[in-house]
Design a protein around this motif. Structure first.
Motif, mmCIF file in Angstrom:
data_model
loop_
_atom_site.group_PDB
_atom_site.id
_atom_site.type_symbol
_atom_site.label_atom_id
_atom_site.label_comp_id
_atom_site.label_asym_id
_atom_site.label_seq_id
_atom_site.Cartn_x
_atom_site.Cartn_y
_atom_site.Cartn_z
ATOM 1 N N LEU A 356 0.827 -1.210 0.000
ATOM 2 C CA LEU A 356 0.000 0.000 0.000
ATOM 3 C C LEU A 356 0.861 1.260 0.000
ATOM 4 C CD1 LEU A 356 -2.715 -1.203 2.523
ATOM 5 C CD2 LEU A 356 -3.048 -0.815 0.076
ATOM 6 N N ALA A 357 1.985 1.206 0.712
ATOM 7 C CA ALA A 357 2.908 2.343 0.685
ATOM 8 C C ALA A 357 3.490 2.524 -0.713
ATOM 9 C CB ALA A 357 4.017 2.146 1.716
ATOM 10 N N ASP A 358 3.832 1.415 -1.369
ATOM 11 C CA ASP A 358 4.343 1.496 -2.742
ATOM 12 C C ASP A 358 3.299 2.095 -3.675
ATOM 13 O OD1 ASP A 358 6.779 0.335 -2.060
ATOM 14 O OD2 ASP A 358 6.157 -1.692 -2.627
ATOM 15 N N LEU A 359 2.072 1.604 -3.588
ATOM 16 C CA LEU A 359 1.018 2.108 -4.468
ATOM 17 C C LEU A 359 0.729 3.583 -4.214
ATOM 18 C CD1 LEU A 359 -1.492 -0.895 -4.369
ATOM 19 C CD2 LEU A 359 0.134 -0.326 -6.181
ATOM 20 N N SER A 360 0.862 3.992 -2.954
ATOM 21 C CA SER A 360 0.589 5.393 -2.603
ATOM 22 C C SER A 360 1.681 6.340 -3.068
ATOM 23 C CB SER A 360 0.425 5.523 -1.080
ATOM 24 O OG SER A 360 -0.661 4.779 -0.620
ATOM 25 N N THR A 361 2.892 5.838 -3.174
ATOM 26 C CA THR A 361 4.012 6.718 -3.512
ATOM 27 C C THR A 361 4.429 6.635 -4.970
ATOM 28 O OG1 THR A 361 5.532 5.001 -2.690
ATOM 29 C CG2 THR A 361 4.917 6.759 -1.157
ATOM 30 N N SER A 362 4.482 5.412 -5.511
ATOM 31 C CA SER A 362 4.937 5.257 -6.894
ATOM 32 C C SER A 362 3.847 4.768 -7.833
ATOM 33 C CB SER A 362 6.106 4.269 -6.953
ATOM 34 O OG SER A 362 5.661 2.950 -6.667
ATOM 35 N N GLY A 363 2.774 4.237 -7.274
ATOM 36 C CA GLY A 363 1.715 3.675 -8.098
ATOM 37 C C GLY A 363 1.984 2.264 -8.558
ATOM 38 N N HIS A 364 3.086 1.667 -8.105
ATOM 39 C CA HIS A 364 3.479 0.332 -8.567
ATOM 40 C C HIS A 364 3.901 -0.528 -7.381
ATOM 41 C CE1 HIS A 364 3.414 1.801 -12.704
ATOM 42 N NE2 HIS A 364 4.122 2.839 -12.302
ATOM 43 N N SER A 365 3.842 -1.841 -7.590
ATOM 44 C CA SER A 365 4.307 -2.813 -6.600
ATOM 45 C C SER A 365 5.175 -3.847 -7.308
ATOM 46 C CB SER A 365 3.123 -3.511 -5.930
ATOM 47 O OG SER A 365 3.547 -4.633 -5.176
ATOM 48 N N PRO A 366 6.178 -4.389 -6.639
ATOM 49 C CA PRO A 366 6.970 -5.450 -7.265
ATOM 50 C C PRO A 366 6.220 -6.770 -7.378
ATOM 51 C CG PRO A 366 7.702 -5.085 -5.008
ATOM 52 C CD PRO A 366 6.731 -3.992 -5.329
ATOM 53 N N PHE A 367 5.067 -6.888 -6.736
ATOM 54 C CA PHE A 367 4.293 -8.124 -6.778
ATOM 55 C C PHE A 367 3.198 -8.028 -7.839
ATOM 56 C CE2 PHE A 367 5.857 -7.728 -2.412
ATOM 57 C CZ PHE A 367 6.555 -8.935 -2.308
ATOM 58 N N ASP A 368 2.803 -9.189 -8.336
ATOM 59 C CA ASP A 368 1.711 -9.259 -9.293
ATOM 60 C C ASP A 368 0.398 -9.103 -8.529
ATOM 61 O OD1 ASP A 368 -0.079 -9.759 -11.301
ATOM 62 O OD2 ASP A 368 0.387 -11.902 -11.478
ATOM 63 N N LEU A 369 -0.252 -7.983 -8.699
ATOM 64 C CA LEU A 369 -1.500 -7.709 -8.008
ATOM 65 C C LEU A 369 -2.735 -7.942 -8.878
ATOM 66 C CD1 LEU A 369 -0.552 -4.436 -6.064
ATOM 67 C CD2 LEU A 369 -0.343 -6.829 -5.323
ATOM 68 N N VAL A 370 -2.540 -8.423 -10.081
ATOM 69 C CA VAL A 370 -3.675 -8.670 -10.970
ATOM 70 C C VAL A 370 -4.695 -9.616 -10.340
ATOM 71 C CG1 VAL A 370 -4.384 -9.659 -13.186
ATOM 72 C CG2 VAL A 370 -2.420 -8.106 -13.085
ATOM 73 N N PRO A 371 -4.249 -10.708 -9.654
ATOM 74 C CA PRO A 371 -5.257 -11.600 -9.043
ATOM 75 C C PRO A 371 -6.101 -10.932 -7.965
ATOM 76 C CG PRO A 371 -3.122 -12.700 -9.201
ATOM 77 C CD PRO A 371 -2.883 -11.255 -9.504
ATOM 78 N N PHE A 372 -5.663 -9.752 -7.506
ATOM 79 C CA PHE A 372 -6.359 -9.079 -6.406
ATOM 80 C C PHE A 372 -7.100 -7.824 -6.870
ATOM 81 C CE2 PHE A 372 -2.311 -10.886 -4.699
ATOM 82 C CZ PHE A 372 -2.878 -12.035 -4.156
ATOM 83 N N SER A 373 -7.220 -7.634 -8.161
ATOM 84 C CA SER A 373 -7.837 -6.411 -8.680
ATOM 85 C C SER A 373 -9.353 -6.478 -8.522
ATOM 86 C CB SER A 373 -7.494 -6.216 -10.152
ATOM 87 O OG SER A 373 -8.127 -7.205 -10.945
ATOM 88 N N LEU A 374 -9.947 -5.331 -8.307
ATOM 89 C CA LEU A 374 -11.399 -5.251 -8.217
ATOM 90 C C LEU A 374 -12.053 -5.583 -9.544
ATOM 91 C CD1 LEU A 374 -13.947 -4.484 -6.602
ATOM 92 C CD2 LEU A 374 -13.506 -2.092 -7.192
ATOM 93 N N SER A 375 -11.379 -5.264 -10.646
ATOM 94 C CA SER A 375 -11.975 -5.465 -11.977
ATOM 95 C C SER A 375 -12.208 -6.919 -12.322
ATOM 96 C CB SER A 375 -11.085 -4.814 -13.037
ATOM 97 O OG SER A 375 -9.820 -5.443 -13.089
ATOM 98 N N ARG A 376 -11.616 -7.857 -11.564
ATOM 99 C CA ARG A 376 -11.823 -9.267 -11.893
ATOM 100 C C ARG A 376 -13.290 -9.673 -11.760
ATOM 101 N NH1 ARG A 376 -9.672 -9.676 -6.490
ATOM 102 N NH2 ARG A 376 -10.792 -11.166 -5.160
ATOM 103 N N PHE A 377 -14.045 -8.936 -10.968
ATOM 104 C CA PHE A 377 -15.458 -9.266 -10.785
ATOM 105 C C PHE A 377 -16.332 -8.740 -11.932
ATOM 106 C CE2 PHE A 377 -13.739 -8.993 -6.393
ATOM 107 C CZ PHE A 377 -13.844 -10.346 -6.084
ATOM 108 N N ASP A 378 -15.727 -7.960 -12.827
ATOM 109 C CA ASP A 378 -16.476 -7.436 -13.971
ATOM 110 C C ASP A 378 -16.482 -8.391 -15.140
ATOM 111 O OD1 ASP A 378 -16.892 -5.116 -12.520
ATOM 112 O OD2 ASP A 378 -15.095 -4.124 -13.328
ATOM 113 N N ALA A 379 -15.640 -9.411 -15.089
ATOM 114 C CA ALA A 379 -15.512 -10.325 -16.230
ATOM 115 C C ALA A 379 -16.770 -11.184 -16.395
ATOM 116 C CB ALA A 379 -14.306 -11.222 -16.019
#
Length: 379
Positions: A356-379
């Motif tokens: 969360l600190a990474d996302l707040s400061t740089s907008g990026h994380s070294p981990f793959d966060l795609v499995p945790f995205s909110l948009s997955r429920f739109d599929a």
């Protein structure tokens, strides 16, 4: 009301929020943490002395890199705070052969080169005679598992954050927040109005109040945990007994070696969780859940099946697929959130705070966060 300005505001100072406060403050940012209850309260899902940390992960191999980082951070945070937060006991996943959980845990070990051993029920009982297991059960033993001292962990994160200048305000829930035209946020509470460049929302069961987009994709439930008298405490002491997940016909249960409390701790059943409104102040566990826990103890861990010494309820926030949701608020990139940890999130808190600190400061994380995205429920 006066308006004070911060670099980042964190709404919710439980497991994830306290870690986020620390990781943001250690980067030199001006941080405000807002908590609706007392620090270390028992109204959410972070109390109860201990939380399991498993590295072999039947919920999916994609969790393993994050939990490995969490291990590193729990050690580091404990050393910095002068507390033992991470207790390594080994972890044991127990389930019927072919039932899925042991096989999935094994796959996560193979995918990431984790030390492990598959053992049958007889061997599990030989090593840990506190168990009485069905003959068809298998166990996945992973020596790096253990537990995190959950309440101490929150205090450690907050203490370290405060030492770096973070301001923590308890009993001050967020009422609402709005994005600004300048790309920041304004947060309103009963005590004041605050502005910040970024907002982190980690408010657990109350998160849909702050992120309405989650309303359809999160539910709050109550889970029972209890500590029970033991006939042979030597079987269950730390060093003699592991943390474990036990899948049986009565449900899925999780337990710990003895730690700080004289009783044996068991929680569950996982799929017996009962819907609740977190605004309901009653945290008394249901009679049905307690009965199932006691039946599990009597049948499978009989030397720990004494009278209950302490019974508590925990509020879990659950997603439809029981995976986490870590993302930015739709249309508001300056606001990030973590939610719906579905009863298996505390172990990750140290790493999710960093994410969360990474996302707040740089907008990026070294981990793959795609499995945790909110948009997955739109599929």
């Amino acid at each position: 009301m006066s308006q004070q300005s911060y670099d980042v505001i964190v709404a919710g100072v439980g497991a994830m929020g306290s870690a986020a406060c620390w990781h943001l403050a250690r980067r030199g940012l001006k941080v405000l943490g807002l908590e609706r209850f007392d620090l270390g309260h028992a109204m959410g899902s972070s109390h109860g002395l201990s939380r399991i940390i498993r590295v072999a992960y039947f919920e999916g191999s994609h969790y393993v890199p994050i939990v490995r980082r969490a291990h590193e951070l729990w050690r580091e945070t404990g050393e910095l705070a002068g507390l033992k937060l991470l207790h390594i006991t080994g972890s044991l996943d127990l389930a019927p052969e072919g039932g899925g959980p042991v096989e999935s845990s094994l796959q996560s070990c193979l995918d990431h080169g984790l030390s492990h051993e598959v053992i049958d029920a007889a061997e599990a009982m030989r090593r840990f005679p506190g168990f009485q297991l069905p003959a068809g059960h298998l166990g996945l033993w992973q020596p790096d598992g253990g537990f995190v001292a959950s309440e101490k962990a929150i205090y450690a994160h907050v203490g370290l954050a405060q030492a770096r200048g973070a301001e923590i305000r308890t009993n001050e829930p967020l009422i609402d927040w709005t994005p600004t035209a300048q790309g920041g946020v304004v947060v309103r509470t009963e005590r004041g109005t605050y502005s910040a460049g970024r907002l982190v929302i980690t408010s657990g069961g109350w998160i849909a109040d702050a992120v309405p987009a989650l309303t359809r994709n999160v539910a709050t439930v109550k889970q029972a945990i209890g500590w029970f008298s033991t006939r042979r405490p030597e079987l269950f002491r730390e060093g003699a007994f592991p943390v474990f997940i036990l899948h049986v016909e009565e449900g899925s249960f999780y337990g710990f070696p003895l730690y700080e409390h004289p009783g044996f701790k068991l929680g569950g059943p996982h799929f017996g969780r009962e819907p609740m409104d977190p605004r309901d102040q009653d945290r008394t566990p249901s009679e049905t859940q307690v009965r199932l826990i006691r039946e599990c103890l009597a049948r499978y861990i009989p030397d720990a099946a004494g009278e209950p010494l302490t019974l508590k309820g925990c509020v879990y926030t659950v997603s439809p697929d029981e995976d986490f949701i870590i993302d930015t608020v739709p249309g508001v990139p300056q606001a990030v959130f973590a939610s719906a940890c579905s009863g298996h999130g505390f172990k990750f808190a140290s790493a999710i705070g960093e994410i969360l600190a990474d996302l707040s400061t740089s907008g990026h994380s070294p981990f793959d966060l795609v499995p945790f995205s909110l948009s997955r429920f739109d599929a």
